[in-house]
Design an enzyme around this catalytic site. Structure first.
Site, PDB file in Angstrom:
ATOM      1  N   TYR A 154       0.868  -1.180   0.000  1.00 12.32           N
ATOM      2  CA  TYR A 154       0.000   0.000   0.000  1.00 12.32           C
ATOM      3  C   TYR A 154       0.902   1.225   0.000  1.00 12.32           C
ATOM      4  O   TYR A 154       1.667   1.437   0.942  1.00 12.32           O
ATOM      5  CB  TYR A 154      -0.873  -0.050   1.252  1.00 12.32           C
ATOM      6  N   TYR A 168     -11.890  -4.880   7.168  1.00 10.77           N
ATOM      7  CA  TYR A 168     -10.597  -4.480   7.735  1.00 10.77           C
ATOM      8  C   TYR A 168     -10.768  -3.366   8.752  1.00 10.77           C
ATOM      9  O   TYR A 168     -10.316  -3.448   9.893  1.00 10.77           O
ATOM     10  CB  TYR A 168      -9.649  -4.015   6.617  1.00 10.77           C
ATOM     11  N   HIS A 169     -11.433  -2.306   8.358  1.00 14.11           N
ATOM     12  CA  HIS A 169     -11.518  -1.120   9.202  1.00 14.11           C
ATOM     13  C   HIS A 169     -12.452  -1.343  10.388  1.00 14.11           C
ATOM     14  O   HIS A 169     -12.359  -0.639  11.396  1.00 14.11           O
ATOM     15  CB  HIS A 169     -11.965   0.078   8.365  1.00 14.11           C
ATOM     16  N   LYS A 179     -10.784  16.682  16.778  1.00 15.42           N
ATOM     17  CA  LYS A 179     -10.045  16.086  15.663  1.00 15.42           C
ATOM     18  C   LYS A 179      -9.953  17.119  14.543  1.00 15.42           C
ATOM     19  O   LYS A 179     -10.847  17.208  13.694  1.00 15.42           O
ATOM     20  CB  LYS A 179     -10.718  14.806  15.175  1.00 15.42           C
ATOM     21  N   ASP A 191      -8.343  13.990   9.051  1.00 12.27           N
ATOM     22  CA  ASP A 191      -8.101  12.649   9.586  1.00 12.27           C
ATOM     23  C   ASP A 191      -9.389  12.092  10.186  1.00 12.27           C
ATOM     24  O   ASP A 191      -9.916  12.633  11.146  1.00 12.27           O
ATOM     25  CB  ASP A 191      -6.998  12.717  10.642  1.00 12.27           C
ATOM     26  N   HIS A 240      -9.683   8.811  11.267  1.00 16.35           N
ATOM     27  CA  HIS A 240      -9.454   7.667  12.150  1.00 16.35           C
ATOM     28  C   HIS A 240      -9.719   8.115  13.586  1.00 16.35           C
ATOM     29  O   HIS A 240      -8.847   8.660  14.256  1.00 16.35           O
ATOM     30  CB  HIS A 240      -8.027   7.148  11.992  1.00 16.35           C
TER      31      HIS A 240
END
Length: 669
Positions: free
Chosen positions: A17, A177-178, A543, A547, A549
């Protein structure tokens, strides 16, 4: 049979990646990786590209080229794939909200590379995947743009277009995945990913752009992007459970008779959540064990694998670090005998029992979500997000208590100095500080040479088609050919569809079930300090930037609430100005900023300056994220009270640190 005569299976597609700074630099990286034996490309785009902003947008400040490559227009897409023949490549693009736009530019570049072929002939040769799973963006990764119904419409349009025009393309990569990165248990990972697939396929059916005869081909092009944790026996069983459940759903719900179209097709990036900043060399064996979970079982083996690098908890991996991860795959595929055997778990009572347990639990959770109205309803109500935040909080509590052991973190902490991290400043890749200026200049020059009349007409057509319900892929291709930018394409659709803010999942999440002695002590300290200051302590968790996440910020917010703080958390994607305004409005005692995208050196000083200008220069600011040691020192020199990184896993200890920061700011000690 001797090993010499045994015929080997073909290895999975091997990727790393990658993407950073500029299209030109990323192109050189791709060509280098292909020369080292990589068999496919996996493109990382920067956050402005992922969320539909041009580099000159205020929200893009500090984010350009940080977590991937900026691609604001067709010229940069050409540079990204210069000397890489796209009709002979298998390319995975980690792109979601703007997936249709990036696929259109990819197709146009391929057409330009093959002037002797018609656009239809070029499209028929393209192979690869667009991630394009927006539901998990609302739950974990945060690069959504539009409301769920409109996002599903974009996905459905892409699927209908590709099944007819780009038959070798996977138009969606449904991502469990996430979900695991956000704290999902194996059962939740199975259930929520499959609920997402059901929502997408139901939408395609309802849209009526694909005939009943062609629908099995749609099912056959659905792929998944799966996580694999270090518990590799359980992960192996999870993958076998995925194959069983997918076969059932596609056969029973959608009537797909061809077993080839019902095959569970998936690629993998193994777990990054478990990578540690402490003793990071241990991450290599973690990555190997995680890879085994998705390769050992032939009947449920990944079709493509990309591995993180050992130093991703420290910062951006260098080319050498990515090469090491590629070599891990190559040793397993080419030196071991793994690919010479049929499924080595067939007939195992242990594996069969665990698979049955996971299948039963996933079916129960799938039924629960479907009873709510499906995945979209479970996103909008906050149910799935709240479940993930609670599961993640439970995991963090197990690590802090020592019940779940992490080598080098909460056990076996004594260590020799590591030569790998002797010089932390050179142990990671540093994004080019000129990337943002170069990208802004690129957009300016691009706009200066294009035909504005043609661009305007293309964007007007896009808006009209968005309002009318026509498949948006043709209008998107026209906009790409005309020279529109990423921000213009997304901005046009924002005006028609509106924007969306997903539930944070914090307010209803279950935190620490039992307060141990440490948390009890911190709670008393929070209460006493609040009384000294004349009210309950208020913590703003912010935040800034793009971003998305939010896992760390959410866990800090939940634990702070458990520790007795009044918590202000407004979710992701805020400007520094919005965070300062919230600090003023809520009269907070401390501001905590979470940034994992590498934009901390641009965004944190802006927040500090804004607080000073608002008369709140005495309110302490703490920062958490993947922040190199040298940057942490610079932030503290600029006035940040404390910096926390992945090595600081003890949330209760962090809460104690926040209380002390507040007390110092008010001269209480």
């Amino acid at each position: 049979m001797s090993s010499e005569k045994r015929e080997k299976d073909r290895p999975w597609v091997m990727r790393t990646y990658a993407g950073h700074s500029t299209a030109k630099a990323s192109n050189a990286l791709y060509r280098g990786n292909l020369a080292k034996g990589q068999t496919g490309l996996s493109v990382a785009f920067d956050l402005p590209t992922q969320t539909g902003y041009d580099p000159d947008d205020a929200l893009a400040r500090g984010e350009v080229g940080k977590v991937g490559v900026p691609v604001p227009h067709l010229g940069e897409m050409r540079a990204l794939f210069d000397d890489i023949p796209l009709t002979g490549m298998n390319t995975s693009m980690t792109i979601n909200a703007t997936a249709m736009w990036l696929l259109a530019m990819y197709q146009v570049v391929a057409e330009e590379q093959n002037p002797d072929l018609s656009p239809e002939e070029v499209a028929a040769q393209l192979a690869g995947t667009t991630q394009n799973d927006i539901i998990k963006e609302y739950l974990s990764r945060g690069t959504y743009v539009f409301p769920p119904e409109h996002s599903l419409r974009l996905i459905s349009d892409m699927i209908a277009y590709t099944v007819h025009q780009i038959p070798k393309w996977n138009p969606i990569n449904i991502c469990s995945y996430h979900l695991q990165e956000a704290g999902a248990t194996p059962t939740q990972e199975l259930a929520y990913a499959l609920c997402t697939a059901i929502a997408v396929l139901d939408q395609v059916k309802a849209a009526g752009q694909v005939s009943d005869e062609d629908f099995p081909r749609v099912v056959g092009r659905i792929s998944f992007f799966v996580n694999a944790g270090v518990r590799f026996v359980e992960e192996t069983c999870k993958m076998r459970a995925f194959t069983q459940l997918w076969d059932e759903i596609t056969r029973e719900r959608y009537g797909v008779e061809d077993p080839k179209m019902r095959r569970f097709r998936y690629g993998v990036q193994v777990n990054s959540l478990g990578l540690t900043e402490a003793q990071p060399e241990n991450n290599v064996q973690r990555i190997v064990l995680e890879m085994l979970g998705v390769t050992l079982s032939k009947d449920a083996r990944a079709r493509a694998v990309q591995l993180p690098a050992w130093n991703e908890a420290l910062g951006l991996p260098r080319p050498w670090d990515q090469q090491w991860s590629l070599r891990l795959q190559q040793v397993l595929a080419y030196e071991s005998d793994l690919l010479e055997y049929d499924d080595i778990f067939a007939g195992s009572h242990v594996v069969e029992a665990k698979v049955a347990e996971l299948v039963a639990g996933a079916r129960e959770e799938i039924d629960r979500v479907q009873a709510m109205g499906g995945a979209i309803a479970a996103v909008e109500s906050g149910y799935m997000k709240q479940a993930l935040v609670s599961a993640h909080a439970a995991r963090r509590a197990r690590i802090e208590s020592g019940e779940e052991k992490i080598v080098g973190v909460n056990c076996f902490e004594t260590t020799e100095p590591s030569p790998l991290t002797a010089d932390l400043d050179t142990a990671i890749q540093v994004a080019d500080p000129e990337a943002e200026r170069a990208a802004r200049r690129s957009v300016e020059e691009w706009k200066a040479q294009r035909d504005e009349t043609e661009v305007t007409a293309a964007l007007e057509r896009l808006a009209a088609d968005a309002k009318s319900g026509v498949n948006l892929m043709e209008a998107t291709l026209a906009a790409a050919r005309a020279g529109a930018t990423t921000g213009e394409w997304a901005g046009t659709l924002r005006e028609v569809f509106g924007e969306f803010r997903a539930p944070t999942g914090v307010s209803g999440a279950v935190g620490v079930a039992e307060a141990g002695a440490d948390l009890t002590t911190v709670r008393e300290r929070v209460r006493a300090t609040g009384e000294e200051l004349g009210g309950r302590l208020r913590l703003l968790v912010g935040k800034p930037g793009l971003d998305g996440h939010s896992n760390g910020a959410e866990q800090v917010a939940v634990r702070a609430r458990d520790a007795g703080f009044e918590v202000v958390y407004q979710g992701i994607r805020l400007t520094p100005e919005q965070i300062v305004a919230a600090a003023v409005a809520e009269d907070v005692h401390c501001v905590g900023l979470s940034i994992l995208s590498g934009s901390h050196m641009e965004l944190v000083p802006t927040v500090l300056e804004g607080l000073r200008d608002a008369g709140l220069g005495d309110v302490p600011v703490i920062v958490g994220g993947i922040i190199p040691t040298s940057d942490a020192r610079r932030l503290e020199e600029q006035g940040v009270a404390a910096v926390y990184t992945p090595k600081d896993f003890g949330l209760t200890e962090i809460m104690g640190g926040i209380v002390e920061v507040i007390r110092r700011a008010h001269g209480l000690d």
